[in-house]
Design an enzyme around this catalytic site. Structure first.
Site, short mmCIF file in Angstrom:
data_model
loop_
_atom_site.label_atom_id
_atom_site.label_comp_id
_atom_site.label_asym_id
_atom_site.label_seq_id
_atom_site.Cartn_x
_atom_site.Cartn_y
_atom_site.Cartn_z
N SER A 151 17.08 -5.00 -39.74
CA SER A 151 18.25 -5.42 -38.93
C SER A 151 19.27 -6.02 -39.88
O SER A 151 18.90 -6.57 -40.93
CB SER A 151 17.84 -6.47 -37.91
OG SER A 151 18.98 -7.07 -37.32
N TYR B 280 13.33 -14.20 -36.07
CA TYR B 280 13.75 -12.80 -36.12
C TYR B 280 14.47 -12.49 -37.43
O TYR B 280 14.14 -11.52 -38.11
CB TYR B 280 14.66 -12.50 -34.92
CG TYR B 280 15.09 -11.06 -34.83
CD1 TYR B 280 14.19 -10.08 -34.39
CD2 TYR B 280 16.38 -10.66 -35.18
CE1 TYR B 280 14.58 -8.75 -34.31
CE2 TYR B 280 16.78 -9.34 -35.10
CZ TYR B 280 15.88 -8.38 -34.66
OH TYR B 280 16.26 -7.07 -34.59
#
Ligand SMILES: NC(=O)c1ccc[n+]([C@@H]2O[C@H](COP(=O)([O-])OP(=O)(O)OC[C@H]3O[C@@H](n4cnc5c(N)ncnc54)[C@H](OP(=O)(O)O)[C@@H]3O)[C@@H](O)[C@H]2O)c1
Length: 290
Positions: A165, A182
């Site tokens: 990401s 995350y």
């Protein structure tokens, strides 16, 4: 002129004819779009993994109805929780039994996120996110290593793709919906992919990561809804004036898995319309709305 300008057999340059692929988190979102493209690029088998059997079955049914698939090509439902050692073993066994010749492509894509402010960010959230986004990715790659090695050659290596990401390259969401675990997990898998690229290259396996920006999926919908101006606001601030589309992710997957991408190893392909460089921060969450 040192180079032969004739790209031999250009028709196979972006083809995945006869390839066998496994996609974790392939039942919806980015994984499902990749599955569709891999099949339409000529693959013979694509195993669709996620935890829920019913959802995998539904995805497989839809994929197998796609027009123009190669004769005999099929998606196969392969439900399993990849964070669970027994689940992962079952997945590997299912694929091994059905495809004893090995596999060509592994897309380690299943992931999860969690948003909470710093002071309240729970241990359980950090553990859950790192477990799926890092530990399970490594375990999945290790367990499918022999199957990938069986099919990889000097001229046509097997391919591992890790879905990272942009949150692992820049700063993810901070504030009330902060995604500390995350962001850390995505930075970790991107660097894990680089390490594995060097280790597995000599075994004829490439390892690359993809770093998507915002794509509207189940995972991103909450964060997008809270962003300043919602989806439209995020799109407006993107240099390309839109969010990611399924085909943006799918196109990168096909390139990295095809003959055209055969010498790309240890790379991270960012697909965010240039948003990372435009803002210096990945999401413009309106704090007043949180
Ligand atoms: N969407 C974005 O904007 C965006 C941006 C950057 C990166 N990404 C990354 O892209 C990847 C896919 O995300 P997405 O947006 O497509 O999310 P999504 O729609 O929520 O899909 C996640 C997939 O992972 C599966 N999954 C979750 N836990 C699992 C487990 N323990 N074992 C096996 N499968 C599991 C889910 O199915 P079940 O619930 O049935 O298990 C689902 O198929 C993730 O790694 C995510 O971090 C997404």
């Amino acid at each position: 002129m040192d180079y032969d300008l004739n790209l031999h057999d250009f028709s196979s340059f972006f083809s995945l004819k006869g390839k066998i692929a496994v996609i974790t988190g392939g039942s919806r979102g980015l994984g499902l779009s990749a599955a569709s493209a891999i099949l339409q690029a000529g693959a013979s088998k694509v195993y669709i993994n996620s935890r829920k059997a019913g959802v995998c079955d539904a995805a497989v049914e839809a994929l197998n109805k796609l027009p123009g698939l190669a004769p005999g090509a099929k998606a196969i439902s392969a439900p399993a929780d990849v964070t669970n050692a027994d689940g992962l073993r079952q997945l590997v066994e299912l694929v091994k039994k059905d495809s004893p010749e090995g596999i060509d492509i592994l897309l380690a894509n299943a992931g999860a996120t969690w948003g909470a402010p710093f002071d309240e960010h729970p241990d359980a959230a950090i553990a859950k996110v790192l477990d799926l986004n890092v530990r399970a990715v490594f375990n999945t790659i290790r367990e499918f290593g022999p199957a990938l090695e069986r099919r990889g050659t000097l001229e046509d290596p097997s391919r591992i793709l890790v879905t990272g990401s942009v949150a692992g390259l820049g700063i993810g969401t901070v504030g009330k919906q902060a995604t500390f675990g995350y962001s850390a997990s995505k930075a970790a898998v991107i660097h894990l992919a680089r390490n594995l690229a060097v280790d597995l290259g000599p075994r004829h396996i490439t390892v690359n990561s993809i770093a998507p920006g915002f794509f509207p999926t189940k995972m991103s919908q909450g964060l997008l809804a809270m962003a300043d101006g919602g989806i439209a606001g995020v799109a407006k601030r993107n240099p390309m004036r839109r969010l990611g589309k399924p085909e943006d992710f799918a196109g990168a997957v096909v390139y990295l898995c095809a003959r055209a991408g055969g010498h790309v190893n240890g790379a991270t392909l960012t697909i965010d319309g240039g948003a990372m460089w435009a803002t210096g921060q990945l999401s413009s969450v309106n704090e007043s709305k949180l």
